[in-house]
Design a protein around this motif. Sequence first.
Motif, PDB file in Angstrom:
ATOM      1  N   ALA A 161       0.833  -1.207   0.000  1.00  0.00           N
ATOM      2  CA  ALA A 161       0.000   0.000   0.000  1.00  0.00           C
ATOM      3  C   ALA A 161       0.867   1.256   0.000  1.00  0.00           C
ATOM      4  N   ARG A 162       1.949   1.248   0.781  1.00  0.00           N
ATOM      5  CA  ARG A 162       2.836   2.424   0.814  1.00  0.00           C
ATOM      6  C   ARG A 162       3.518   2.623  -0.534  1.00  0.00           C
ATOM      7  N   LYS A 163       3.927   1.524  -1.180  1.00  0.00           N
ATOM      8  CA  LYS A 163       4.565   1.626  -2.489  1.00  0.00           C
ATOM      9  C   LYS A 163       3.590   2.186  -3.526  1.00  0.00           C
ATOM     10  N   ALA A 164       2.333   1.723  -3.479  1.00  0.00           N
ATOM     11  CA  ALA A 164       1.334   2.233  -4.427  1.00  0.00           C
ATOM     12  C   ALA A 164       1.050   3.711  -4.180  1.00  0.00           C
ATOM     13  N   ALA A 165       0.985   4.107  -2.897  1.00  0.00           N
ATOM     14  CA  ALA A 165       0.735   5.513  -2.584  1.00  0.00           C
ATOM     15  C   ALA A 165       1.899   6.396  -3.043  1.00  0.00           C
ATOM     16  N   ASP A 166       3.142   5.925  -2.834  1.00  0.00           N
ATOM     17  CA  ASP A 166       4.306   6.688  -3.285  1.00  0.00           C
ATOM     18  C   ASP A 166       4.320   6.805  -4.804  1.00  0.00           C
ATOM     19  N   LYS A 167       3.972   5.730  -5.489  1.00  0.00           N
ATOM     20  CA  LYS A 167       3.951   5.752  -6.948  1.00  0.00           C
ATOM     21  C   LYS A 167       2.891   6.719  -7.457  1.00  0.00           C
ATOM     22  N   ALA A 168       1.709   6.720  -6.810  1.00  0.00           N
ATOM     23  CA  ALA A 168       0.645   7.649  -7.213  1.00  0.00           C
ATOM     24  C   ALA A 168       1.062   9.095  -6.959  1.00  0.00           C
TER      25      ALA A 168
END
Length: 201
Positions: A161-168
């Motif tokens: 979830a943190r990786k997806a949020a950083d990517k977004a």
Amino acid sequence: MFGSGLAKGLAVTLRTMTRRSVTEHYPDVQPELPPRSRGVIGLFEENCTVCMLCARECPDWCIYIDSHKETVPPAAPGGRERSRNVLDRFAIDFALCMYCGICIEVCPFDALFWSPEFEYAETDIHELTHERDKLREWMWTVPEPPPLDEAAEEAKELAAARKAADKAAQAAEADRLAAHREHPPQATAEPSGEDSQGGAQ
């Protein structure tokens, strides 16, 4: 050697007999249960996808699940309709349950939890089959999970979830910079010295 062991046993027995007994004043005083007590099973219905894993893996076959299929309209125009399972009944027969916890372990969506609740005795054995409304009520008695060890690795779900949020966030920042390059803000002309001082003297 035998005599010394006998003497120790007698000493322990005498200490036990002369010690005051401690009486739990239940039900006026509730007992302090261990944090991992296995009382009953609570159902977090919103997470249940009716995959039937818990019912299939139960060694006692004490979980009863009924469901029906509903058609879900497409999320976007031109998409396909999808079907999903809707839970109609989820019941556990605690007269058969042996509290092994297999159903909780195999649930892939975290819909079942141990509750320390133990006051659910009935005068009729048939009343020990509790339906989903009662199982949902027991979810409120499920204790908070213990804090993670500081040295433990982060959970895979949190890391994803943190990786997806950083990517977004990076994508949004890139879009903002691209829009800034395409349409730079108009530079406002600074007033000349004559205008700023009300004209030449």
